[in-house]
Design an enzyme around this catalytic site. Sequence first.
Site: not given
Length: 496
Positions: A117, A120, A224, A328
């Site tokens: 992404h 990110e 991420h 994440e």
Amino acid sequence: MILRNTIAGQLVVLLLIYGRHTLLSSAKTVTSEQMSLALPEPRAYLPDAQNLDFVYHDHEELTRFLRATSARYPNLTALYSIGKSIQGRDLWVMVVSSSPYEHMVGKPDVKYVGNIHGNEPVGREMLLHLIQYFVSSYNTDQYVKWLLDNTRIHILPTMNPDGYAVSKEGTCDGGQGRYNARGFDLNRNFPDYFKQNNKRGQPETDAVKDWISKIQFVLSGSLHGGALVASYPYDNTPNSRICRSSALCAMFQTYSAAPSLTPDDDVFKHLSLVYARNHAKMSRGVACKSATPAFENGITNGAAWYPLTGGMQDFNYVWYGCMEITLEISCCKFPPAYELKKYWEDNQLSLIKFLAEAHRGVQGFVFDPAGMPIERASIKIKGRDVGFQTTKYGEFWRILLPGYYKAEVFAEGYAPREVEFVIVEQHPTLLNVTLQASKRIEGVGAGGPSYYRPMQPIPPHYRPGIPPYAAAASTDNGIFSTISNGLNSLYSNIFG
């Protein structure tokens, strides 16, 4: 092919010379014992300001850094591109290893992918610093030297350079830059096991699919931002919907998601915990915001968090047997650059220790009766219906926790075998298997003598059976499904 003058290297030589007819053996290897007992923890890394600082690097700066590093450390790095983005930016991969330009027999391939992404980018910068850490520490840090001597590490810092180019520093939420230049979410663009994914394939995802089809990756992490958690497969589930009663209930954070567990759930939880527990904060399970969920021990099943179709980690696992988890690593998607040093301090140990897990479990070779390696032999651990294959050298690896296992080994033209083995803590099990040719039946078939095939043609990989309701779920195109998909996208834009 040059084998390093190490115990691990000598072991591989012995395997190739003497292990051809071994059906089952287990041995202590230096790798895991060194990893967990003898080696000190990796030292803290201080960046070389002349090469890489804690700032965000645009694509041109990223390219210059990778090229300069490859030129400066030719014995430890190799730089290649797996393709280009829609706008023509190279998807650079840096191999970091003591054998960067060639596969060394017995040495597993692992990978990290960042910035899928575009908005990110913390993972993108962490991977650049990880490269710098590896090459600058090889001669002074025993742990790094062991890891690079025994592993080939492939690092793709940015999978979505076009999205990054339009993202804005300091933007913690929202979707600007998340997608590629055609507006596609790349982490929803892979083939999906549970449901048909009709989204048109993009150059970036096509490049990654081709990449992992050519290299037998054992372990992978996708970096991420937008949360602080290690998420493991499955990301999707056969009956996933945002809410069964009303599509609007997702707006009130009452997601009706349930875990969707793989046959290797114990291993995936372990891998996620390795990252979370070595991270400075993740294992505490603290929510990023008051309105967002907290995660016990800093890990979650992907579908239990929120289900998605076309995710990269499920594709890696089901199609190619590569164990990938989603990491994440920042509550804010695109935090200010002055925070990057702290993110590095939080993630440095986790990034290294996670890769070392590729040396846990079982590894070995599949040979024919003449002692030659069998390429693309299919292997399944009994009771775990997602399989994997051997390399062209007959090698295989599988991450497993301590216990008793049976492996089913198949190859076209050979009689299948079932072999038993045991995994113990800290000691990878060496398993060599010799397959015998199929029985010959004279006078069968129009072409004369033929060979008996003990089973139907072997699929590239074993996959768990799809529940009967999965097909029906995949064709649900009603209005509530459409609304749910839209809300799912909104939820992922906010929370990762």
